[in-house]
Design an enzyme around this catalytic site. Structure first.
Site, PDB file in Angstrom:
ATOM      1  N   CYS A 129       0.764  -1.283  -0.053  1.00 33.26           N
ATOM      2  CA  CYS A 129      -0.039   0.181  -0.006  1.00 33.26           C
ATOM      3  C   CYS A 129       0.856   1.463   0.015  1.00 33.26           C
ATOM      4  O   CYS A 129       2.214   1.285   0.138  1.00 33.26           O
ATOM      5  CB  CYS A 129      -1.043  -0.057   1.221  1.00 33.26           C
ATOM      6  SG  CYS A 129      -2.367   1.145   0.973  1.00 33.26           S
ATOM      7  N   LYS A 208     -12.512  -5.176   2.278  1.00 34.55           N
ATOM      8  CA  LYS A 208     -11.912  -4.122   3.178  1.00 34.55           C
ATOM      9  C   LYS A 208     -12.957  -3.116   3.548  1.00 34.55           C
ATOM     10  O   LYS A 208     -13.087  -2.212   2.663  1.00 34.55           O
ATOM     11  CB  LYS A 208     -10.638  -3.572   2.742  1.00 34.55           C
ATOM     12  CG  LYS A 208      -9.977  -2.785   3.963  1.00 34.55           C
ATOM     13  CD  LYS A 208      -8.397  -2.087   3.395  1.00 34.55           C
ATOM     14  CE  LYS A 208      -7.816  -1.319   4.412  1.00 34.55           C
ATOM     15  NZ  LYS A 208      -6.507  -0.866   4.338  1.00 34.55           N
ATOM     16  N   LYS A 261     -11.598  -7.876   6.049  1.00 32.36           N
ATOM     17  CA  LYS A 261     -11.207  -6.842   7.049  1.00 32.36           C
ATOM     18  C   LYS A 261     -12.079  -5.575   7.398  1.00 32.36           C
ATOM     19  O   LYS A 261     -12.740  -5.283   6.501  1.00 32.36           O
ATOM     20  CB  LYS A 261      -9.885  -6.319   6.709  1.00 32.36           C
ATOM     21  CG  LYS A 261      -9.361  -5.378   7.625  1.00 32.36           C
ATOM     22  CD  LYS A 261      -8.029  -4.692   7.089  1.00 32.36           C
ATOM     23  CE  LYS A 261      -7.383  -3.786   7.937  1.00 32.36           C
ATOM     24  NZ  LYS A 261      -6.082  -3.078   7.339  1.00 32.36           N
ATOM     25  N   SER A 287      -6.631  -3.563  14.479  1.00 30.02           N
ATOM     26  CA  SER A 287      -6.181  -2.775  15.679  1.00 30.02           C
ATOM     27  C   SER A 287      -7.253  -2.362  16.709  1.00 30.02           C
ATOM     28  O   SER A 287      -7.304  -2.682  17.721  1.00 30.02           O
ATOM     29  CB  SER A 287      -5.332  -1.556  15.421  1.00 30.02           C
ATOM     30  OG  SER A 287      -6.079  -0.538  14.371  1.00 30.02           O
TER      31      SER A 287
END
Length: 341
Positions: A129, A208, A261, A287
Site C-alpha cells: 500500500c 476491506k 477486514k 487494531s
C-alpha cells in the site's frame, strides 16, 4: 408414552451433556480448533529506529527495528507462529509514496534479513500500500480535478505493482495489497509473472470495509489521512453483495487468498465468502478489535484470555482458514502454557 419412546426423546439431550462433562471430551468433539500455525502476526518495522518503541494506542504492541524484528520472529517461531505480516514505517514520505518501492526501503531490507536468518521456517507476508509512505496519508496517488483531489486509480496500481515486485525480489512469500484500488490484483500478478516470480502468492484485501476500527493502526503506522477519508475506495459497511463481487474480481485477476477486514464485526461476510468460493479465506482482526479487548480487560471487566479465545474461535467458526491478529503471540503463549486450549 411407552418406555421406548421415552428413551428416544431423552437420549439426544443426555448425549450432549455427556459430551460436555469434562474438558478432554469437549476438546475431542470440538467442531472448530485453532492452533498457532493458522495465526499470522502483524509487525511494524520502523526505519531508523534503534530498539523498540511502544505504540500508545495499542498496549503491548511495539514498532521494531530490523534487529528487534529478528528477535521477535525467533520468539514467534518458538511458539509455533510461522507467519508474519510486515508493515513498513519509512523515514521519508512524499506525494507519490516513492519510498514504498525503494529496493533499499525498510520493508525490503527487513524481508531480506528475515529470510537470510530463518529461510523457509517463516512465511513472510508484506502489506502492499502507499498510505504509510505518502505525505497525505491516502492509499493512492492524488490527482487534482475540478478543484478537488481524487485518487488516480491507474497510476496508483502501477505504483502498487512496483511495490509488490520489490517485495518479491527481496524474498517475500506472499504480497498483500490493501489499498482497494480497481484492478490492482491483476496488475500485481502480471508484474510478478513477467519478472519470473510465479511462485509469489497474492493475499488480497478483497473485502476491506471503511471501518471505525482502524484508528489505532493509523496511529501506529503514522498513516492517518491528512484530509478527507477512505470511504471512496473502501467498502460501505452496509453492503453484502458488493463483497462477493470484489472477491470474484480478485480471484479472476489472480488472487490466491482473499481477506475480510475487519473480522469480528463482519463474521457474516467471512461465512458468505467461504460458502461461495473455493479459495483460502483470511480474516484480519484489526487494531480496534485488539485495543477494545485490551482496554476493557485493563478495567477488570472481562477475562482477557477467555475473550480472545472466544473471539478467535468465532472468526474460525465463521469460515476463516487463517487469522491475522495482534494477539497471535500471546495466544500461542497461553496455549503452550496450558492456560487455554
Amino acid at each position: 408414552m411407552n418406555l421406548r419412546e421415552s428413551m428416544k426423546s431423552d437420549f439426544p439431550s443426555v448425549r450432549l451433556r455427556r459430551l460436555r462433562k469434562n474438558s478432554s471430551i469437549r476438546d475431542l468433539v470440538a467442531e472448530v480448533k485453532i492452533d498457532s500455525s493458522s495465526l499470522i502476526m502483524p509487525l511494524f518495522v520502523k526505519e531508523g529506529l534503534d530498539g523498540r518503541e511502544s505504540i500508545d494506542g495499542m498496549p503491548g504492541q511495539e514498532r521494531l527495528s530490523i534487529k528487534e524484528l529478528l528477535k521477535e520472529v525467533s520468539e514467534l517461531l518458538d511458539l509455533g507462529v510461522k507467519a508474519i505480516l510486515l508493515f513498513g514505517i519509512p523515514l521519508k514520505k512524499d506525494e507519490f509514496g516513492s519510498s514504498a518501492y525503494d529496493k533499499d526501503g525498510v520493508v525490503q531490507r527487513a524481508v531480506k534479513e528475515v529470510k537470510k536468518n530463518f529461510g523457509e521456517e517463516v512465511t513472510v507476508i508484506t502489506d502492499v500500500c502507499l498510505c504509510q509512505y505518502t505525505s497525505h496519508g491516502h492509499c493512492g496517488i492524488l490527482l487534482e480535478k475540478d478543484m478537488q483531489k481524487i485518487i488516480e486509480n491507474d497510476k496508483t496500481i502501477e505504483a502498487l505493482a512496483k511495490i509488490a515486485l520489490s517485495h518479491a525480489e527481496a524474498g517475500a512469500d506472499i504480497v498483500a495489497p490493501s489499498d482497494m484500488m480497481d484492478g490492482r490484483v491483476g496488475a500485481i500478478r502480471r508484474a510478478l509473472e513477467d519478472a519470473g516470480y510465479t511462485n509469489t502468492a497474492i493475499m488480497s484485501y478483497s473485502v476491506k470495509y471503511a471501518s471505525s476500527l482502524y484508528g489505532p493502526f493509523r496511529s501506529a503506522a503514522y498513516s492517518k489521512p491528512a484530509f478527507g477519508d477512505r470511504r471512496i475506495y473502501q467498502m460501505d459497511p452496509r453492503n453484502v453483495r458488493e463483497a462477493l463481487r470484489e472477491v470474484e474480481l480478485d480471484i479472476s485477476e489472480g488472487a490466491d487468498i482473499v481477506m475480510v477486514k475487519p473480522a469480528s464485526w463482519y463474521l457474516d461476510i467471512i461465512s458468505l465468502i467461504k460458502d461461495n468460493f473455493n479459495v483460502p479465506v483470511a480474516a484480519y482482526s484489526v487494531s480496534g478489535e485488539y485495543t477494545m479487548i485490551k482496554l476493557i480487560a485493563e478495567k477488570g471487566l472481562i477475562d482477557e484470555k477467555q475473550a480472545v479465545w472466544e473471539q478467535l474461535h468465532s472468526i474460525k467458526r465463521a469460515g476463516a482458514d487463517m487469522i491475522i491478529t495482534y494477539y497471535a503471540k500471546e495466544y500461542a503463549k497461553w496455549t503452550r502454557d496450558g492456560i487455554l486450549s
